[in-house]
Design a protein around this motif. Structure first.
Motif, short mmCIF file in Angstrom:
data_model
loop_
_atom_site.label_atom_id
_atom_site.label_comp_id
_atom_site.label_asym_id
_atom_site.label_seq_id
_atom_site.Cartn_x
_atom_site.Cartn_y
_atom_site.Cartn_z
N GLU A 100 10.21 -0.85 8.99
CA GLU A 100 8.74 -0.99 9.15
C GLU A 100 7.95 -0.74 7.90
N ASN A 101 8.12 0.19 6.89
CA ASN A 101 7.24 0.53 5.88
C ASN A 101 8.11 0.76 4.46
N TYR A 102 7.77 0.69 3.53
CA TYR A 102 8.35 0.84 2.21
C TYR A 102 8.99 2.05 2.15
N PRO A 103 8.58 3.28 2.58
CA PRO A 103 9.40 4.82 2.29
C PRO A 103 10.58 4.52 3.20
N ASP A 104 10.67 3.92 4.28
CA ASP A 104 11.78 3.63 5.17
C ASP A 104 12.80 2.78 4.47
N VAL A 105 12.47 1.91 3.74
CA VAL A 105 13.16 0.86 2.93
C VAL A 105 13.80 1.75 1.78
N ILE A 106 13.33 2.51 1.16
CA ILE A 106 13.82 3.18 -0.14
C ILE A 106 14.81 4.44 0.59
N ARG A 107 14.65 4.86 1.53
CA ARG A 107 15.34 5.67 2.12
C ARG A 107 16.70 5.26 2.41
N ALA A 108 16.40 3.94 3.17
CA ALA A 108 17.74 3.23 3.31
C ALA A 108 18.58 3.17 2.33
N LEU A 109 17.97 2.65 1.36
CA LEU A 109 18.78 2.34 -0.03
C LEU A 109 19.40 3.40 -0.37
N GLY A 124 7.96 3.08 -7.17
CA GLY A 124 8.21 4.27 -8.15
C GLY A 124 8.22 5.58 -7.61
N LEU A 125 7.08 5.85 -6.78
CA LEU A 125 6.68 7.04 -6.34
C LEU A 125 7.54 7.38 -5.08
N TYR A 126 8.12 6.48 -4.40
CA TYR A 126 9.07 6.70 -3.31
C TYR A 126 10.22 6.95 -4.00
N MET A 127 10.77 6.21 -5.04
CA MET A 127 12.13 6.24 -5.64
C MET A 127 12.43 7.70 -6.11
N ARG A 128 11.73 8.31 -6.77
CA ARG A 128 11.77 9.68 -7.24
C ARG A 128 12.01 10.71 -6.47
N ASN A 129 11.82 10.36 -5.03
CA ASN A 129 12.12 11.60 -4.03
C ASN A 129 13.70 11.58 -3.60
N TYR A 130 14.45 10.89 -4.24
CA TYR A 130 15.85 11.07 -4.07
C TYR A 130 16.76 11.02 -5.35
N ASP A 180 21.97 -2.74 0.36
CA ASP A 180 22.55 -3.01 -1.17
C ASP A 180 21.30 -3.01 -2.07
N ALA A 181 20.13 -3.62 -1.71
CA ALA A 181 19.09 -3.85 -2.82
C ALA A 181 17.97 -4.31 -1.70
N MET A 182 16.80 -4.55 -2.56
CA MET A 182 15.61 -4.87 -2.05
C MET A 182 14.82 -5.73 -3.04
N ILE A 183 14.10 -6.83 -2.57
CA ILE A 183 13.26 -7.64 -3.39
C ILE A 183 11.79 -7.20 -2.97
N ARG A 208 0.83 -1.28 -0.11
CA ARG A 208 0.06 0.13 0.11
C ARG A 208 0.95 1.09 -0.17
N TYR A 209 0.34 2.32 -0.55
CA TYR A 209 1.07 3.62 -0.15
C TYR A 209 0.54 4.20 0.89
N GLY A 210 1.31 5.56 1.23
CA GLY A 210 0.93 6.07 2.31
C GLY A 210 1.88 5.79 3.71
N GLY A 211 2.85 4.79 3.14
CA GLY A 211 3.94 4.36 4.20
C GLY A 211 3.61 3.27 5.09
N GLU A 212 2.25 2.77 5.05
CA GLU A 212 1.91 1.77 5.85
C GLU A 212 2.50 0.33 5.45
N THR A 213 2.72 -0.65 6.36
CA THR A 213 3.16 -1.86 5.98
C THR A 213 1.65 -2.76 5.95
N ASN A 214 0.76 -2.13 5.95
CA ASN A 214 -0.76 -3.04 5.51
C ASN A 214 -0.22 -3.73 4.31
N VAL A 215 -0.52 -4.66 4.26
CA VAL A 215 -0.60 -5.49 2.95
C VAL A 215 -1.78 -6.46 2.89
N LEU A 216 -2.06 -6.83 1.41
CA LEU A 216 -3.22 -7.33 1.13
C LEU A 216 -3.20 -8.88 1.21
#
Length: 290
Positions: free
Chosen positions: A192-201, A217-223, A207-210, A14-22
Motif C-alpha cells: 500500500e505504501n513506500y515504507p511497507d515496500v522498503i520494510r518488505a525488502l 533514502g529516508l526509508y532505507m536508512r531505517n534498516y 528481491d527488488a523494487m523499481i 510522497r513521504y509520510g507513508g501515503e501512496t498519494n502520487v502526483l
C-alpha cells in the motif's frame, strides 16, 4: 517532473507513508503554461540581478508538500533541500532569503509573472515549459532505477525478468505497467505504501523494487541492510533546474555560475545526501559551459 517511461508518466512518491502520487502535476502545469503563452510579458515583471541586489532580498518559490525538497518542520517553517540551496545562493549574493509557498500547478505562473525570482520543487526542464520560462543548468536528477541488496547478483534491470524474482511495488504506481510490459516473468508483490515496500525488502520478502529510488533514502536508512541501487537508469533521466522568468538573462547567468561553483565544491552533492539520505542515483556532472 516530466520524464516518461515508454508511454507512461513516472511519479514522485510522497513521504509520510501515503501512496498519494502526483499523477496530475505535469498535466496541470501544461494547461497553465499554455494559458501563460497568451500573455507572457515575463521580463516586464521579473526582477533583474541588479534589482535583487538593490532590494537586498532573493524571493524563491518552494513547494512544501514535496519532501525532502520542501516540507514544514515542527515550527511551521519550510525546510528542505530547496531551502538550504537557496539560503546558500542568497548568502553568495549577500542578500536575505524570502521563501514563498507554491504548489506544483502554480510554480510556472508565479515565476512567469514575477511573484518569485526563481522557482524550485522538482522543476524538470521540458520543451513545453521552456516556451514560457527559462531554466538554469541542472541541479539534481530523477530517474527510475532498481533498489535491491548487495546480496543479490543483479547488475541491470533486465536481469529481473525471471519467475524466481519477486518485485515489491506500491499498488497503482507507474512502474507496475512498465514491469508488465518489460519484465513479464517477474513475480510482483503489491503493497500500500513506500515504507511497507522498503520494510518488505529489508525483511527478505522480495528481491527488488523499481521506482524513483532517490526518494527512498529516508526509508532505507531505517534498516541495517546493505542496500544496492543499480546505476543503469530506466528510460530517460529528468533534469531538475531552477526556473526563472523568460528573458531574465542577468539572473539566469549568475545562477549558472553559482551553481557550477556549488557543484564543483560538492556543496550540492553533500546537501542532497543530507536531505535525501542517499547519493544522487544519476549524478550531475559540473560543466563550465552554460
Amino acid at each position: 517532473m516530466g520524464r516518461r517511461v515508454g508511454a507512461q508518466r513516472r511519479i514522485r512518491p510522497r513521504y509520510g507513508g501515503e501512496t498519494n502520487v502526483l499523477k496530475s502535476i505535469w498535466h496541470s502545469a501544461a494547461i497553465v503554461a499554455a494559458g501563460l503563452l497568451l500573455f507572457a510579458p515575463s521580463l516586464a515583471h521579473a526582477r533583474t540581478l541588479d534589482q535583487i541586489l538593490s532590494s537586498k532580498k532573493l524571493v524563491v518559490g518552494v513547494n512544501p508538500t514535496l519532501p525532502p525538497l520542501g516540507e514544514f518542520n515542527d515550527k511551521n517553517e519550510i525546510v528542505g533541500f530547496d531551502v538550504e540551496l537557496s539560503k546558500k545562493l542568497a548568502d553568495m549574493l549577500g542578500v536575505e532569503l524570502e521563501i514563498v509557498k507554491v504548489g506544483s500547478p502554480d510554480r510556472v505562473p508565479f515565476v512567469a509573472v514575477g511573484k518569485v525570482d526563481y522557482v524550485m520543487g522538482g522543476m524538470t526542464r521540458t520543451p513545453d515549459r521552456a516556451k514560457v520560462i527559462d531554466f538554469t543548468v541542472p541541479v539534481i536528477t530523477e530517474a527510475l532505477s532498481v533498489l535491491t541488496t548487495v546480496a543479490k547478483p543483479y547488475n541491470s534491470w533486465k536481469d529481473l525478468d525471471s519467475s524466481d524474482i519477486t518485485l515489491v511495488q506500491v499498488r497503482t504506481t507507474t512502474p507496475i505497467d512498465f514491469i508488465k510490459k518489460n519484465l513479464p516473468k517477474a513475480q510482483v508483490l503489491l503493497l500500500e505504501n513506500y515504507p511497507d515496500v522498503i520494510r518488505a525488502l529489508a525483511q527478505g520478502r522480495g528481491d527488488a523494487m523499481i521506482d524513483v529510488i532517490n526518494y527512498m533514502g529516508l526509508y532505507m536508512r531505517n534498516y541495517n541492510v546493505d542496500w544496492k541501487v543499480l546505476k543503469d537508469p530506466i528510460g530517460e533521466v529528468d533534469f531538475d533546474c531552477l526556473g526563472v522568468a523568460k528573458g531574465n538573462e542577468s539572473l539566469r547567468y549568475w545562477l549558472n555560475v553559482a551553481l557550477f561553483s556549488l557543484e564543483e565544491s560538492k556543496f550540492i552533492a553533500d546537501t542532497y545526501k543530507k536531505w535525501f539520505g542517499i547519493e544522487m542515483v544519476v549524478p550531475i556532472t559540473a560543466s563550465p559551459y552554460f
